[in-house]
Design a protein around this motif. Structure first.
Motif, PDB file in Angstrom:
ATOM      1  N   ALA A  10       0.833  -1.208   0.000  1.00  9.33           N
ATOM      2  CA  ALA A  10       0.000   0.000   0.000  1.00  9.33           C
ATOM      3  C   ALA A  10       0.870   1.262   0.000  1.00  9.33           C
ATOM      4  O   ALA A  10       0.507   2.281  -0.595  1.00  9.33           O
ATOM      5  CB  ALA A  10      -0.920  -0.005   1.216  1.00  9.33           C
ATOM      6  N   LYS A  11       2.042   1.181   0.634  1.00  5.28           N
ATOM      7  CA  LYS A  11       2.924   2.349   0.721  1.00  5.28           C
ATOM      8  C   LYS A  11       3.815   2.414  -0.518  1.00  5.28           C
ATOM      9  O   LYS A  11       4.470   1.433  -0.873  1.00  5.28           O
ATOM     10  CB  LYS A  11       3.785   2.245   1.971  1.00  5.28           C
ATOM     11  CG  LYS A  11       4.649   3.467   2.215  1.00  5.28           C
ATOM     12  CD  LYS A  11       5.436   3.321   3.509  1.00  5.28           C
ATOM     13  CE  LYS A  11       6.294   4.548   3.771  1.00  5.28           C
ATOM     14  NZ  LYS A  11       7.076   4.411   5.036  1.00  5.28           N
ATOM     15  N   ARG A  18       5.114   1.978  -7.405  1.00  5.65           N
ATOM     16  CA  ARG A  18       4.491   0.876  -6.692  1.00  5.65           C
ATOM     17  C   ARG A  18       5.545  -0.177  -6.350  1.00  5.65           C
ATOM     18  O   ARG A  18       6.410  -0.519  -7.163  1.00  5.65           O
ATOM     19  CB  ARG A  18       3.372   0.258  -7.524  1.00  5.65           C
ATOM     20  CG  ARG A  18       2.287   1.238  -7.925  1.00  5.65           C
ATOM     21  CD  ARG A  18       1.102   0.517  -8.534  1.00  5.65           C
ATOM     22  NE  ARG A  18       0.433  -0.317  -7.532  1.00  5.65           N
ATOM     23  CZ  ARG A  18      -0.537  -1.181  -7.808  1.00  5.65           C
ATOM     24  NH1 ARG A  18      -0.914  -1.348  -9.079  1.00  5.65           N
ATOM     25  NH2 ARG A  18      -1.113  -1.896  -6.861  1.00  5.65           N
TER      26      ARG A  18
END
Length: 407
Positions: A10-11, A18
């Motif tokens: 997600a981070k 990504r």
């Protein structure tokens, strides 16, 4: 119940890119988290994002099989659950409390809810019950005790996962109990309304129809204008979106504003009222008047074709209306204290109630913000449930008479 991408973290990375997770390329990529029928957290994996999102929607709406309560639990009856609730708790109660709770259940809650499934007891059902208690003249202190007992049982039902939420949580009991003071002091009959029509000049009959036939308030009726903004005759709809206001210090006197807070809306246009309005516009053509319109928040000056004006084509303020209304009211035999234009709105509401229109439909027609306002205001007019006394005996007697006739 979000949908997660298990193949990426997600981070983002230091450059915003990504970052692949340790599960990248292995197993199903998309995870949907949800709560099952008992409220426990669960997760389900999907290969396609679209499938995960579809399941998420179904889970939120409690339509997915994993989120639905089994049929036996769904059909738990109030009498059964309330009895179990009482028996499981009375060991810690004083003798007087045991007697009181058992008596209140047997005499006050079971007659109203005993044959209902727990999940069938909604906010509307609770408000209707409270309205009947008030209409029956029950002391407010007693109603408070009955309500608190019902609230405790339904709250326990939520904890036990029998029902998803407690409908009593949406009831402001103090407002309901104080609602009796807002009930109309006087409501005209059909004959009294007709006598008002006889007393008022024809150029104002359209306004009376909007009050008695549509439930509009005076300022709303005086603020209606010709055109689709207010009337959709083809779809039989009335748009209540403005009212005529008067203030000598504001916008040169007259201006348009939104109706009473929360009461703007579209309602069904009665066919008879629609014909009366069409006839009015033919006999008394709308008068174009330049007014400031504040209904959108920003004052805008525009030409408004008002349906109701004075004989000289001017908007009608409260002083002018009150002077003329006093003459019509006296001629019609209406009371001075409570025989106002608003009595036509009460007539409209009570006629709907007398015809057994559903409470939610009455609320919609009156444009009340909440159903509780409708029930509180017209509590004394709501039909009381028929007593069960004598019903079985009458039915069996009639059946015996039919049998005897065929012998």
């Amino acid at each position: 119940m979000p949908v997660d991408d298990l193949w990426y973290l997600a981070k983002p990375g230091p450059n915003g890119e990504r970052v692949k997770s340790s599960k990248h390329g292995r197993g199903k990529r998309w995870r949907c988290r949800y709560e099952d029928a008992l409220g426990n957290p669960r997760a389900r994996l999907f290969a396609r994002k679209a499938d995960a999102e579809d399941f998420d929607i179904q889970a939120r709406a409690r339509l997915a099989p994993e989120t639905q309560v089994e049929q036996p639990a769904r059909n738990v009856g109030f009498r059964e659950y309330a009895t179990r609730w009482r028996l499981s708790r009375e060991a810690g109660w004083a003798l007087e409390t045991r007697r009181r709770v058992e008596s209140n259940l047997r005499n006050h809650l079971f007659p109203a809810f005993g044959n209902s499934a727990m999940r069938a007891i909604t906010l509307t059902v609770v408000l209707e019950w409270l309205a009947r208690q008030l209409a029956d003249g029950k002391p407010k202190s007693s109603i408070k005790l009955y309500f608190e007992l019902l609230d405790a049982i339904l709250a326990a039902g939520v904890t036990d996962k029998v029902i998803p939420d407690n409908p009593c949580s949406g009831v402001r009991l103090s407002k309901v109990l104080s609602g009796v003071s807002r009930t109309p002091k006087w409501v005209p009959t059909e004959d009294q309304v007709l006598r008002l029509f006889d007393a008022a000049p024809e150029r104002y009959h359209g306004a009376l129809w909007l009050g008695g036939g549509q439930g509009l308030r005076l300022a709303e009726a005086l603020g209606v204008e010709e055109g689709e903004r207010c009337f959709d005759f083809e779809e039989e709809q009335l748009h209540v979106v403005q009212q005529l206001r008067y203030s000598p210090q504001t916008y040169d006197g007259f201006y348009l504003s939104q109706p009473k807070s929360g009461s703007s809306g579209t309602v069904d246009l009665d066919a008879v009222v629609a014909e009366q309005i069409k006839t009015h516009m033919k006999e008394f053509p709308p008068t174009p008047i330049e007014l400031v319109d504040t209904t959108t928040g920003e004052p805008v000056r525009r030409t408004v074709s008002l349906l109701f004006t004075t004989r000289h084509g001017n908007p009608i303020n409260d002083k002018i209306w009150s002077r003329e209304w006093a003459k019509w009211r006296t001629a019609a035999g209406w009371p001075e204290d409570h025989g106002t234009f608003h009595a036509l709105r009460h007539f409209f509401a009570t006629m709907l109630i007398a015809q057994h229109v559903e409470p939610q439909e009455v609320q919609r027609a009156l444009r009340h913000k909440t159903l509780s306002i409708t029930l509180e205001t017209y509590v004394h007019w709501w039909p009381k449930r028929s007593s069960r006394r004598g019903i079985i005996g009458a039915a069996l007697t009639a059946a015996e008479a039919r049998r005897a006739a065929h012998r």
